[in-house]
Design a protein around this motif. Structure first.
Motif, PDB file in Angstrom:
ATOM      1  N   PHE A  73       0.841  -1.194   0.000  1.00  0.00           N
ATOM      2  CA  PHE A  73       0.000   0.000   0.000  1.00  0.00           C
ATOM      3  C   PHE A  73       0.880   1.250   0.000  1.00  0.00           C
ATOM      4  O   PHE A  73       2.086   1.182   0.246  1.00  0.00           O
ATOM      5  CB  PHE A  73      -0.924   0.020   1.219  1.00  0.00           C
ATOM      6  N   SER A  74       0.263   2.394  -0.242  1.00  0.00           N
ATOM      7  CA  SER A  74       0.981   3.668  -0.248  1.00  0.00           C
ATOM      8  C   SER A  74       0.786   4.382   1.090  1.00  0.00           C
ATOM      9  O   SER A  74      -0.354   4.667   1.478  1.00  0.00           O
ATOM     10  CB  SER A  74       0.461   4.561  -1.380  1.00  0.00           C
ATOM     11  N   PHE A  75       1.894   4.652   1.787  1.00  0.00           N
ATOM     12  CA  PHE A  75       1.812   5.387   3.055  1.00  0.00           C
ATOM     13  C   PHE A  75       2.004   6.863   2.763  1.00  0.00           C
ATOM     14  O   PHE A  75       2.973   7.264   2.109  1.00  0.00           O
ATOM     15  CB  PHE A  75       2.882   4.896   4.022  1.00  0.00           C
ATOM     16  N   VAL A  76       1.071   7.696   3.237  1.00  0.00           N
ATOM     17  CA  VAL A  76       1.132   9.131   2.966  1.00  0.00           C
ATOM     18  C   VAL A  76       0.973   9.904   4.273  1.00  0.00           C
ATOM     19  O   VAL A  76       0.304   9.450   5.200  1.00  0.00           O
ATOM     20  CB  VAL A  76       0.040   9.557   1.955  1.00  0.00           C
ATOM     21  N   PRO A  77       1.582  11.080   4.391  1.00  0.00           N
ATOM     22  CA  PRO A  77       1.457  11.868   5.620  1.00  0.00           C
ATOM     23  C   PRO A  77       0.041  12.386   5.814  1.00  0.00           C
ATOM     24  O   PRO A  77      -0.708  12.581   4.851  1.00  0.00           O
ATOM     25  CB  PRO A  77       2.441  13.022   5.392  1.00  0.00           C
ATOM     26  N   ARG A  78      -0.327  12.617   7.067  1.00  0.00           N
ATOM     27  CA  ARG A  78      -1.684  13.056   7.392  1.00  0.00           C
ATOM     28  C   ARG A  78      -1.896  14.544   7.077  1.00  0.00           C
ATOM     29  O   ARG A  78      -2.946  14.939   6.574  1.00  0.00           O
ATOM     30  CB  ARG A  78      -1.965  12.795   8.879  1.00  0.00           C
ATOM     31  N   ARG A  79      -0.923  15.389   7.434  1.00  0.00           N
ATOM     32  CA  ARG A  79      -1.005  16.834   7.205  1.00  0.00           C
ATOM     33  C   ARG A  79      -2.270  17.451   7.791  1.00  0.00           C
ATOM     34  O   ARG A  79      -2.871  18.343   7.194  1.00  0.00           O
ATOM     35  CB  ARG A  79      -0.936  17.159   5.701  1.00  0.00           C
ATOM     36  N   LYS A  80      -2.674  16.938   8.927  1.00  0.00           N
ATOM     37  CA  LYS A  80      -3.831  17.462   9.667  1.00  0.00           C
ATOM     38  C   LYS A  80      -5.148  17.395   8.888  1.00  0.00           C
ATOM     39  O   LYS A  80      -6.119  18.081   9.227  1.00  0.00           O
ATOM     40  CB  LYS A  80      -3.575  18.910  10.112  1.00  0.00           C
ATOM     41  N   ARG A  81      -5.195  16.561   7.871  1.00  0.00           N
ATOM     42  CA  ARG A  81      -6.418  16.472   7.077  1.00  0.00           C
ATOM     43  C   ARG A  81      -7.527  15.753   7.839  1.00  0.00           C
ATOM     44  O   ARG A  81      -7.278  14.764   8.521  1.00  0.00           O
ATOM     45  CB  ARG A  81      -6.137  15.738   5.760  1.00  0.00           C
ATOM     46  N   THR A  82      -8.746  16.240   7.681  1.00  0.00           N
ATOM     47  CA  THR A  82      -9.910  15.612   8.292  1.00  0.00           C
ATOM     48  C   THR A  82     -10.349  14.433   7.438  1.00  0.00           C
ATOM     49  O   THR A  82      -9.855  14.222   6.326  1.00  0.00           O
ATOM     50  CB  THR A  82     -11.070  16.614   8.398  1.00  0.00           C
ATOM     51  N   ILE A  83     -11.304  13.666   7.966  1.00  0.00           N
ATOM     52  CA  ILE A  83     -11.838  12.535   7.203  1.00  0.00           C
ATOM     53  C   ILE A  83     -12.468  13.026   5.899  1.00  0.00           C
ATOM     54  O   ILE A  83     -12.295  12.422   4.833  1.00  0.00           O
ATOM     55  CB  ILE A  83     -12.867  11.752   8.044  1.00  0.00           C
ATOM     56  N   SER A  84     -13.172  14.157   5.960  1.00  0.00           N
ATOM     57  CA  SER A  84     -13.768  14.723   4.742  1.00  0.00           C
ATOM     58  C   SER A  84     -12.688  15.092   3.728  1.00  0.00           C
ATOM     59  O   SER A  84     -12.841  14.858   2.520  1.00  0.00           O
ATOM     60  CB  SER A  84     -14.603  15.957   5.090  1.00  0.00           C
ATOM     61  N   ASP A  85     -11.590  15.661   4.226  1.00  0.00           N
ATOM     62  CA  ASP A  85     -10.478  15.999   3.326  1.00  0.00           C
ATOM     63  C   ASP A  85      -9.902  14.741   2.680  1.00  0.00           C
ATOM     64  O   ASP A  85      -9.604  14.727   1.476  1.00  0.00           O
ATOM     65  CB  ASP A  85      -9.364  16.715   4.095  1.00  0.00           C
ATOM     66  N   LEU A  86      -9.712  13.704   3.493  1.00  0.00           N
ATOM     67  CA  LEU A  86      -9.136  12.451   2.980  1.00  0.00           C
ATOM     68  C   LEU A  86     -10.047  11.817   1.933  1.00  0.00           C
ATOM     69  O   LEU A  86      -9.564  11.271   0.933  1.00  0.00           O
ATOM     70  CB  LEU A  86      -8.891  11.476   4.135  1.00  0.00           C
ATOM     71  N   MET A  87     -11.353  11.900   2.146  1.00  0.00           N
ATOM     72  CA  MET A  87     -12.283  11.328   1.179  1.00  0.00           C
ATOM     73  C   MET A  87     -12.247  12.112  -0.133  1.00  0.00           C
ATOM     74  O   MET A  87     -12.395  11.532  -1.215  1.00  0.00           O
ATOM     75  CB  MET A  87     -13.694  11.295   1.758  1.00  0.00           C
ATOM     76  N   LYS A  88     -12.020  13.425  -0.048  1.00  0.00           N
ATOM     77  CA  LYS A  88     -11.888  14.213  -1.274  1.00  0.00           C
ATOM     78  C   LYS A  88     -10.619  13.821  -2.019  1.00  0.00           C
ATOM     79  O   LYS A  88     -10.590  13.780  -3.251  1.00  0.00           O
ATOM     80  CB  LYS A  88     -11.843  15.703  -0.928  1.00  0.00           C
TER      81      LYS A  88
END
Length: 269
Positions: A30-45
């Motif tokens: 899988f691809s591991f990516v930094p969180r960067r304070k993103r919310t669940i809504s941001d991640l889904m976008k």
């Protein structure tokens, strides 16, 4: 077809946990990516539904409806009952109504959260083999993590988890494949064919599940692909009994869930 899955650390993950998540992601491809304070809504976008959040509870599916992470669920209570010598209807069905000490090879074709595979691995006779298929790539990742990494307070349950081999796959593809029968028993729990509305544990994963309908044609194919029997968990057996009059039913008197057992030799006659 391979689905690229992104693994994102939880918001407050320390460096050690991030390293653990990165190592697991690399192990799974899988691809591991930094969180960067993103919310669940941001991640889904950014990633649609193709991401997992790695937390202290392991990888989890996070959605606005809630979170799903690996746990034993009902397998916890059921293994306690088995330990006390109480019967489990799934084990009875997998063994064809007998109490034989003979080992069985079982393929759980619709693994889902893994509770039934855990019960089978824990309760079947020594030497039995329990393999599993799960069509959802995200759920397969979470459940397989539990089988290979979750540590229970009781060693025999941890050992039962480690004995289960799960791979991502669609049982329909397996049934349509060529080759001689490999497993004694094929087991199906078409849990999203008639979903239990309002069940909290299903809400975060309902949108990503696709086990499809278990048709009479697929059951007939399963009977050709199993050595001994096909076992189906159901809530309503009316149609199944019409299609397969020789079916045997097991389950509790007051339970809404039962198990249908079709013996391969009986069907072939």
């Amino acid at each position: 077809m391979r689905t690229n899955i992104y693994v994102v650390p939880s918001l407050k993950a320390k460096e050690k946990l991030q390293d653990e998540g990165r190592a697991w992601a690399e192990e799974k491809g899988f691809s591991f990516v930094p969180r960067r304070k993103r919310t669940i809504s941001d991640l889904m976008k950014d990633y649609g539904e193709n991401f997992l959040v790695y937390s202290s509870r392991g990888p989890q599916i996070d959605r606005p409806e809630g979170s799903h992470f690996f746990s034993l669920n009902m397998a916890e209570l059921r293994t306690q009952h088995i330990r006390k010598g109480q019967p489990d209807h799934l084990l009875t069905a997998l063994q064809g109504g007998t109490s034989s000490d003979e080992a069985l090879s079982v393929l759980d074709c619709t693994c889902g959260f893994g509770a039934d595979a855990i019960v089978a691995s824990f309760g079947l006779p020594e030497g039995s083999v329990v393999d599993a298929l799960e069509v959802s790539p995200l759920l397969a990742a979470v459940t397989s993590w539990g089988f290979s990494h979750f540590v229970h307070e009781k060693d025999d349950i941890t050992a039962a988890l480690r004995r289960i081999s799960l791979r991502r796959g669609d049982y329909r593809t397996y049934l349509e494949g060529e080759g001689e029968p490999h497993y004694d028993v094929l087991y199906f729990d078409p849990m999203f064919q008639r979903p239990v509305e309002g069940s909290c544990q299903f809400q975060p994963v309902r949108a990503i599940m696709d086990h499809g309908s278990l048709s009479a044609e697929l059951i007939e194919r399963a009977l050709q692909k199993a050595r001994r029997r096909v076992v189906i968990k159901e809530r309503d057996f009316k149609q199944l009994c019409r299609d397969f009059p020789q079916v045997k039913l097991y389950g509790g008197k007051y339970s809404h869930i039962g198990y249908a057992v079709l013996e391969c030799e009986s069907w072939k006659k």
